[in-house]
Write an enzyme that holds these catalytic residues in place. Structure first.
Site, PDB file in Angstrom:
ATOM      1  N   GLU A   1       0.824  -1.213   0.000  1.00 49.40           N
ATOM      2  CA  GLU A   1       0.000   0.000   0.000  1.00 49.40           C
ATOM      3  C   GLU A   1       0.857   1.261   0.000  1.00 49.40           C
ATOM      4  O   GLU A   1       0.514   2.252  -0.637  1.00 49.40           O
ATOM      5  CB  GLU A   1      -0.952  -0.002   1.198  1.00 49.40           C
ATOM      6  CG  GLU A   1      -2.069  -1.042   1.099  1.00 49.40           C
ATOM      7  CD  GLU A   1      -2.920  -0.865  -0.158  1.00 49.40           C
ATOM      8  OE1 GLU A   1      -2.966   0.254  -0.699  1.00 49.40           O
ATOM      9  OE2 GLU A   1      -3.525  -1.849  -0.588  1.00 49.40           O
TER      10      GLU A   1
ATOM     11  N   TYR B   1      -6.250   6.806   3.885  1.00 45.68           N
ATOM     12  CA  TYR B   1      -6.366   5.764   2.871  1.00 45.68           C
ATOM     13  C   TYR B   1      -5.649   4.487   3.299  1.00 45.68           C
ATOM     14  O   TYR B   1      -6.213   3.389   3.292  1.00 45.68           O
ATOM     15  CB  TYR B   1      -5.817   6.222   1.509  1.00 45.68           C
ATOM     16  CG  TYR B   1      -5.599   5.027   0.624  1.00 45.68           C
ATOM     17  CD1 TYR B   1      -6.689   4.369   0.075  1.00 45.68           C
ATOM     18  CD2 TYR B   1      -4.323   4.480   0.448  1.00 45.68           C
ATOM     19  CE1 TYR B   1      -6.525   3.209  -0.655  1.00 45.68           C
ATOM     20  CE2 TYR B   1      -4.146   3.326  -0.285  1.00 45.68           C
ATOM     21  CZ  TYR B   1      -5.250   2.693  -0.834  1.00 45.68           C
ATOM     22  OH  TYR B   1      -5.083   1.536  -1.533  1.00 45.68           O
TER      23      TYR B   1
ATOM     24  N   ASP C   1      -9.069   6.415  -2.145  1.00 49.01           N
ATOM     25  CA  ASP C   1      -7.984   7.092  -2.863  1.00 49.01           C
ATOM     26  C   ASP C   1      -8.582   7.776  -4.092  1.00 49.01           C
ATOM     27  O   ASP C   1      -9.801   7.814  -4.267  1.00 49.01           O
ATOM     28  CB  ASP C   1      -6.911   6.081  -3.254  1.00 49.01           C
ATOM     29  CG  ASP C   1      -7.480   5.000  -4.136  1.00 49.01           C
ATOM     30  OD1 ASP C   1      -8.658   5.089  -4.511  1.00 49.01           O
ATOM     31  OD2 ASP C   1      -6.753   4.072  -4.478  1.00 49.01           O
TER      32      ASP C   1
END
Length: 378
Positions: A41, A124, A142
């Site tokens: 991520e 996020y 996002d």
DNA sequence: AACGCGGGGAA
DNA sequence: TTCCCAGCGTT
């Protein structure tokens, strides 16, 4: 049930089914290891999947666990990140992993407050880790998700505003199907990446086209609404390829950038801002201006250079700066008092040959220049 | 809320 | 070329 509720229901079930049938086989989807999800991520922030894949594989092979990354020298971490950009992500990730080792016994936490408090983990990424690794019903919003939601629900708010992201998070959370947070959130992003793309979305293959309000209104191309960013400011710079002689023959002078700011702690060739008049003087024919600017710049580090000759041009665009570089070859001037004494280098400078490129992390623009030079010399 | 912070792929 | 991305930290 009102019409909007029906559209939400249709979206959630349709998207989840589509994702489970069509999801790509990506390296970080092969396990639920929270640390691996986390690394992926962070890498995926502002970076495309295809770019991340080889970086992710190398990274988790070299640093397979929280402990391995926590113990690694910062230089090695930065080197593994070389070319990915936004290098503070790497520094923050290692700092956060050390925090996990100290405060959570090396186990990535599974509550919103704890995950969110980690360095480099914002709204996020916190949602992504909690939903994908732990299947907790948290939204992960996002730019991709905002594009999909703004189209399906015909939301015309400016997605650059913080308030819009909050609205989207509330909506995204409501849409999560019971017990399927991880798959649903990834489905949202997968749809944005593969179907509901920024330009010319593939509506005809979209699993939720039937109730898409943006498409019904013919607005899918116009959404999301997004305020234009400022263009990057131009900077003209002179770069020095300082060739070594004697013991340093065949090698070049490089230096490490400061702890903070642009390209923090990356290595680079010496360079300095060109004065405004450089844009009207033909620099390739007359190296005197560049020679003067570079000599004055290096003199601040007690380094003196001799005549310079133009070597090549290069350019590079950051998100906020556009560099136009003129590269010159030169040599250090021997001290007049101690002609045989090798110039004393400040500690952030060093000489390198092609064999040293594997250890030091350079921004791509300097990699290109160095590779051009060393390849030509070989 | 605005700005600093990389790089590359797609159109 | 231009656009814009699987964002976050600082101020």
């Amino acid at each position: 049930m009102n019409l909007l509720e029906q559209k939400k229901q249709f979206f959630s079930t349709g998207l989840l089914a589509w994702y489970r049938r069509h999801k790509r086989d990506l390296p970080w989807r092969r396990s639920r290891n929270p640390y691996h999800i986390w690394v992926s991520e962070i890498m995926l922030q502002q970076t495309r999947v295809d770019t991340v894949i080889p970086y992710f594989n190398r990274f988790v092979e070299k640093f397979p666990t929280v402990e391995a990354l926590a113990e690694a020298p910062e230089e090695e971490v930065l080197k593994m990140w070389e070319g990915l950009g936004y290098y503070s992500r790497a520094r923050n990730l290692q700092s956060a992993v050390r925090e996990v080792r100290e405060n959570y016994g090396g186990v990535v936490p599974d509550t919103k407050e704890d995950v969110f408090s980690l360095k480099g983990v914002g709204p996020y990424t916190a949602g992504a880790i909690l939903s994908i690794a732990y299947n907790k019903p948290e939204p992960a919003v996002d730019g991709n998700v905002m594009r999909v939601l703004s189209r399906y629900f015909l939301i015309e708010d400016d997605i650059m505003k913080g308030s819009t992201r909050v609205t989207m998070e509330k909506l995204a959370k409501e849409l999560i199907p019971e017990g399927a947070a991880g798959d649903f959130n990834q489905g949202l992003m997968e749809l944005g990446a593969m179907v509901c793309t920024p330009k010319s979305p593939s509506c005809l293959t979209c699993p939720v086209m039937e109730h898409c309000m943006g498409r019904e209104a013919g607005m899918e191309e116009a959404l999301p609404v997004k305020k234009k960013a400022k263009p990057p400011r131009p900077e003209h710079r002179f770069v020095a390829l300082v060739e070594g002689d004697g013991e340093q023959a065949g090698r070049l002078l490089v230096r490490q950038r400061p702890q903070e700011g642009l390209l923090a702690r990356m290595w680079e060739l010496p360079h300095a801002m060109a004065p405004p008049e450089a844009s009207v003087v033909p620099v390739q024919d007359d190296p005197s201006l560049a020679q003067h600017v570079l000599a004055a710049h290096l003199e601040e580090d007690n380094l003196a250079i001799g005549p310079a000759s133009w070597y090549m041009q290069a350019e590079h665009t950051f998100s906020h700066i556009h560099w136009e570089l003129d590269v010159y070859v030169c040599r250090l001037e021997r001290s007049a008092l101690l002609p045989d004494h090798p110039a004393l280098l400040p500690s952030h400078y060093r000489w390198i040959g092609p064999e040293d490129m594997a250890q030091l992390a350079f921004p791509n623009v300097f990699l290109r220049i160095l590779n051009t030079y060393f390849r030509q010399k070989a």
